[in-house]
Design a protein around this motif. Structure first.
Motif, short mmCIF file in Angstrom:
data_model
loop_
_atom_site.label_atom_id
_atom_site.label_comp_id
_atom_site.label_asym_id
_atom_site.label_seq_id
_atom_site.Cartn_x
_atom_site.Cartn_y
_atom_site.Cartn_z
N UNK A 194 27.64 -9.87 -23.96
CA UNK A 194 27.06 -10.08 -25.28
C UNK A 194 26.70 -11.54 -25.53
N UNK A 195 27.60 -12.45 -25.22
CA UNK A 195 27.34 -13.88 -25.47
C UNK A 195 26.39 -14.47 -24.43
N UNK A 196 26.22 -13.79 -23.31
CA UNK A 196 25.37 -14.31 -22.24
C UNK A 196 23.94 -13.78 -22.33
N UNK A 197 23.81 -12.45 -22.32
CA UNK A 197 22.46 -11.84 -22.30
C UNK A 197 22.28 -10.74 -23.33
N UNK A 198 23.21 -10.60 -24.26
CA UNK A 198 23.16 -9.51 -25.24
C UNK A 198 21.87 -9.42 -26.02
N UNK A 199 21.29 -10.57 -26.37
CA UNK A 199 20.05 -10.57 -27.16
C UNK A 199 18.78 -10.53 -26.30
N UNK A 200 18.93 -10.62 -24.99
CA UNK A 200 17.77 -10.59 -24.11
C UNK A 200 17.10 -9.23 -24.18
N UNK A 227 10.77 4.60 -20.16
CA UNK A 227 10.29 5.88 -20.68
C UNK A 227 9.28 5.76 -21.80
N UNK A 228 9.41 4.71 -22.65
CA UNK A 228 8.50 4.60 -23.79
C UNK A 228 7.96 3.18 -24.02
N UNK A 229 8.21 2.27 -23.08
CA UNK A 229 7.74 0.87 -23.16
C UNK A 229 8.21 0.15 -24.43
N UNK A 230 9.38 0.53 -24.92
CA UNK A 230 9.97 -0.12 -26.09
C UNK A 230 10.89 -1.24 -25.63
N UNK A 231 10.78 -2.40 -26.29
CA UNK A 231 11.68 -3.51 -26.00
C UNK A 231 12.98 -3.32 -26.78
N UNK A 232 14.11 -3.43 -26.07
CA UNK A 232 15.42 -3.29 -26.69
C UNK A 232 16.31 -4.42 -26.19
N UNK A 252 22.40 -1.33 -24.70
CA UNK A 252 22.66 -0.47 -23.55
C UNK A 252 24.15 -0.15 -23.39
N UNK A 253 25.00 -0.99 -23.97
CA UNK A 253 26.45 -0.78 -23.85
C UNK A 253 27.16 -0.82 -25.21
N UNK A 254 26.42 -0.85 -26.31
CA UNK A 254 27.05 -1.01 -27.62
C UNK A 254 27.92 0.18 -28.03
N UNK A 255 27.57 1.38 -27.59
CA UNK A 255 28.30 2.57 -28.01
C UNK A 255 29.15 3.22 -26.93
N UNK A 285 14.98 8.07 -6.88
CA UNK A 285 16.03 7.24 -6.28
C UNK A 285 17.14 6.92 -7.27
N UNK A 286 16.85 6.99 -8.56
CA UNK A 286 17.84 6.61 -9.56
C UNK A 286 17.88 7.66 -10.66
N UNK A 287 19.08 8.13 -10.97
CA UNK A 287 19.22 9.19 -11.97
C UNK A 287 19.59 8.69 -13.36
N UNK A 288 19.72 7.38 -13.51
CA UNK A 288 20.05 6.81 -14.82
C UNK A 288 18.80 6.40 -15.57
N UNK A 289 19.00 5.58 -16.59
CA UNK A 289 17.89 5.07 -17.41
C UNK A 289 17.38 3.76 -16.81
N UNK A 290 16.07 3.59 -16.81
CA UNK A 290 15.45 2.41 -16.20
C UNK A 290 14.83 1.48 -17.24
#
Length: 191
Positions: free
Chosen positions: A7-13, A19-24, A29-32, A88-93
């Motif tokens: 969070x203190x390092x890259x949390x706001x990056x 899937x939808x070209x949305x910036x988050x 990705x780990x808040x919940x 190759x990857x079954x998670x979220x990209x």
């Protein structure tokens, strides 16, 4: 760079959800829920592809069972379409345009000389042998000298339970190391 909480390092990056070209923000990705974050070298890299496939086959079912996010972050779009098409990857990209998180985390950039010599290291050769056994192929498109990392992080502040920045192309934590980090930090974790 020693990272104890993301969070203190890259949390706001900001990263772009494929899937939808949305910036988050990475924090989302780990808040919940806990997360396994894989910072991939290149989507076209055969060693990255085989590592992603191995984790998808051996680790992802355990992560789903425990409600743990499985996230892949790439540094550019080269090879993404093929990476997705071949499953190759079954998670979220996500994409880290401009390598902001990679740079903030201090993930090594090898350059030409070290990048070429690292091809001959024992760990790279061993992982390449594993990759060949899996039948995974790749391409040379994109930035081939940026190394990646694997982080296992807790929810909310992104406390780092496992940090494994790559030292060379074949350097990855084992599935057992990732599971141990999860088991040590999640009381009701089950395999």
């Amino acid at each position: 760079m020693s990272v104890t909480e993301l969070d203190s390092t890259i949390g706001n990056t900001l990263v772009t959800r494929v899937t939808d070209n949305t910036d988050v923000p990475i924090r989302s990705l780990y808040s919940n829920q806990p997360a396994v974050l894989i910072f991939l070298r290149r989507f076209g890299c055969q060693l990255c592809r085989s590592y992603a496939l191995k984790l998808s086959n051996e680790l992802h079912p355990i992560l789903k069972q425990n409600n743990i996010a499985f996230i892949g972050i790439g540094l550019e779009r080269f090879g993404l379409e093929e990476f997705q098409k071949e499953n190759y990857f079954s998670g979220d990209l996500y994409i880290d345009e401009g390598k902001k998180a990679y740079q903030t985390l201090g993930l090594p950039y090898l350059g030409w000389f070290k990048g070429i010599t690292d091809l001959f290291l024992r760990s790279t050769k061993a992982w390449n042998d594993e990759t060949k056994k899996m039948g995974v192929q790749g391409n040379l498109k994109g930035d081939g000298f940026q190394l990646g990392a694997t982080y296992v992080v807790g929810p909310n502040d992104g406390k780092v339970w496992l940090a494994h920045p790559q030292k060379d192309y074949g350097d990855h934590p084992s599935v057992d190391e990732i599971i141990k980090a999860l088991r040590d930090n999640i009381p009701d974790f089950h395999e």
